[in-house]
Design a protein around this motif. Structure first.
Motif, PDB file in Angstrom:
ATOM      1  N   GLN A 151       0.828  -1.202   0.000  1.00  0.00           N
ATOM      2  CA  GLN A 151       0.000   0.000   0.000  1.00  0.00           C
ATOM      3  C   GLN A 151       0.867   1.258   0.000  1.00  0.00           C
ATOM      4  OE1 GLN A 151      -3.327  -0.105   2.818  1.00  0.00           O
ATOM      5  NE2 GLN A 151      -3.349  -2.335   2.609  1.00  0.00           N
ATOM      6  N   ASP A 152       1.987   1.233   0.703  1.00  0.00           N
ATOM      7  CA  ASP A 152       2.908   2.367   0.685  1.00  0.00           C
ATOM      8  C   ASP A 152       3.456   2.602  -0.726  1.00  0.00           C
ATOM      9  OD1 ASP A 152       2.523   2.678   3.410  1.00  0.00           O
ATOM     10  OD2 ASP A 152       4.461   1.793   3.973  1.00  0.00           O
TER      11      ASP A 152
ATOM     12  N   GLN B 136       2.952   5.734  -3.426  1.00  0.00           N
ATOM     13  CA  GLN B 136       4.028   6.403  -4.159  1.00  0.00           C
ATOM     14  C   GLN B 136       3.733   6.412  -5.661  1.00  0.00           C
ATOM     15  OE1 GLN B 136       7.193   7.835  -3.264  1.00  0.00           O
ATOM     16  NE2 GLN B 136       6.139   7.985  -1.321  1.00  0.00           N
ATOM     17  N   ALA B 137       3.280   5.277  -6.179  1.00  0.00           N
ATOM     18  CA  ALA B 137       2.961   5.194  -7.608  1.00  0.00           C
ATOM     19  C   ALA B 137       1.801   6.127  -7.953  1.00  0.00           C
ATOM     20  CB  ALA B 137       2.622   3.751  -7.992  1.00  0.00           C
ATOM     21  N   SER B 138       0.818   6.209  -7.089  1.00  0.00           N
ATOM     22  CA  SER B 138      -0.312   7.110  -7.313  1.00  0.00           C
ATOM     23  C   SER B 138       0.146   8.564  -7.341  1.00  0.00           C
ATOM     24  CB  SER B 138      -1.368   6.906  -6.223  1.00  0.00           C
ATOM     25  OG  SER B 138      -2.458   7.778  -6.423  1.00  0.00           O
TER      26      SER B 138
ATOM     27  N   ASP C 206       3.519  13.994  -9.256  1.00  0.00           N
ATOM     28  CA  ASP C 206       4.578  14.225  -8.271  1.00  0.00           C
ATOM     29  C   ASP C 206       5.796  13.430  -8.706  1.00  0.00           C
ATOM     30  OD1 ASP C 206       6.229  14.499  -6.075  1.00  0.00           O
ATOM     31  OD2 ASP C 206       4.760  13.822  -4.611  1.00  0.00           O
ATOM     32  N   ASP C 207       6.904  14.101  -8.927  1.00  0.00           N
ATOM     33  CA  ASP C 207       8.094  13.386  -9.391  1.00  0.00           C
ATOM     34  C   ASP C 207       9.096  13.106  -8.266  1.00  0.00           C
ATOM     35  OD1 ASP C 207       9.005  15.952  -9.092  1.00  0.00           O
ATOM     36  OD2 ASP C 207       9.644  16.214 -11.160  1.00  0.00           O
ATOM     37  N   HIS C 208       8.658  13.188  -7.016  1.00  0.00           N
ATOM     38  CA  HIS C 208       9.513  12.853  -5.873  1.00  0.00           C
ATOM     39  C   HIS C 208       9.061  11.502  -5.315  1.00  0.00           C
ATOM     40  CE1 HIS C 208      10.842  12.503  -1.774  1.00  0.00           C
ATOM     41  NE2 HIS C 208      11.720  13.460  -1.976  1.00  0.00           N
ATOM     42  N   VAL C 209       9.959  10.530  -5.308  1.00  0.00           N
ATOM     43  CA  VAL C 209       9.621   9.201  -4.802  1.00  0.00           C
ATOM     44  C   VAL C 209      10.663   8.746  -3.802  1.00  0.00           C
ATOM     45  CG1 VAL C 209       8.351   8.471  -6.845  1.00  0.00           C
ATOM     46  CG2 VAL C 209      10.792   8.040  -6.712  1.00  0.00           C
TER      47      VAL C 209
END
Length: 171
Positions: free
Chosen positions: A143-144, A148-150, A156-159
């Motif tokens: 889920q985390d 991040q993928a969502s 959002d380009d920060h992962v």
């Protein structure tokens, strides 16, 4: 210089990106990243199955039968209205979105495989508490990563970095 690196090809790609972005407005495809959250439903399916395993161990067979689908393959099999746009737009997703998204998908698939193998071993041992622990941890970690993928899909380009992803693999 190859044709794909020429200014003309770059200009054409930019024009195609802009056209796809304009078509994406009001659709299931994000106009900035050119990615669609519907793909994450495929991952959510296996998360739900993993969560069920402690109470219904026979669902592990369904987990084992689940197979990862590539992004375009998922949409070819999808019934969503914007599936053709999602397939067409995917190759034109800007690298700052597409590369981390594809990396997260690979990591989610890896975590799923690890989790299923681990659950299979633990169920064979008959350790119910450990089964619950591993299923809950796998679910939360997936889920985390889905979150991040969502975020990437929504522009959002920060992962999270690779070390953080690797830490999630520790079941």
């Amino acid at each position: 210089m190859s044709a794909s690196n020429s200014p003309m090809a770059s200009s054409e790609a930019e024009q195609h990106y802009r056209a796809l972005s304009a078509r994406a407005v009001g659709s299931n495809v994000n106009e900035r990243s050119l990615l669609a959250t519907d793909y994450l439903n495929h991952i959510n399916e296996i998360v739900m199955l993993i969560e069920i395993v402690p109470d219904a161990p026979e669902c592990l067979d369904d987990c084992k039968a689940w197979e990862p689908l590539e992004y375009t393959e998922h949409f070819r099999n999808s019934g969503i209205a914007d599936r053709e746009l999602a397939i067409e737009a995917y190759p034109f997703s800007p690298p700052q979105y597409k590369q981390p998204f594809d990396q997260l998908v690979r990591e989610m698939n890896r975590l799923i495989a690890i989790s299923i193998k681990r659950l299979d071993l633990i169920l064979a041992e008959g350790n119910e508490d450990q089964t619950r622990h591993v299923a809950a941890r796998a679910s939360q970690n997936l889920q985390d990563l889905i979150g991040q993928a969502s975020a990437i899909i929504h522009g959002d380009d920060h992962v999270i970095d690779q070390a953080q992803i690797d830490a999630l693999m520790q079941l």
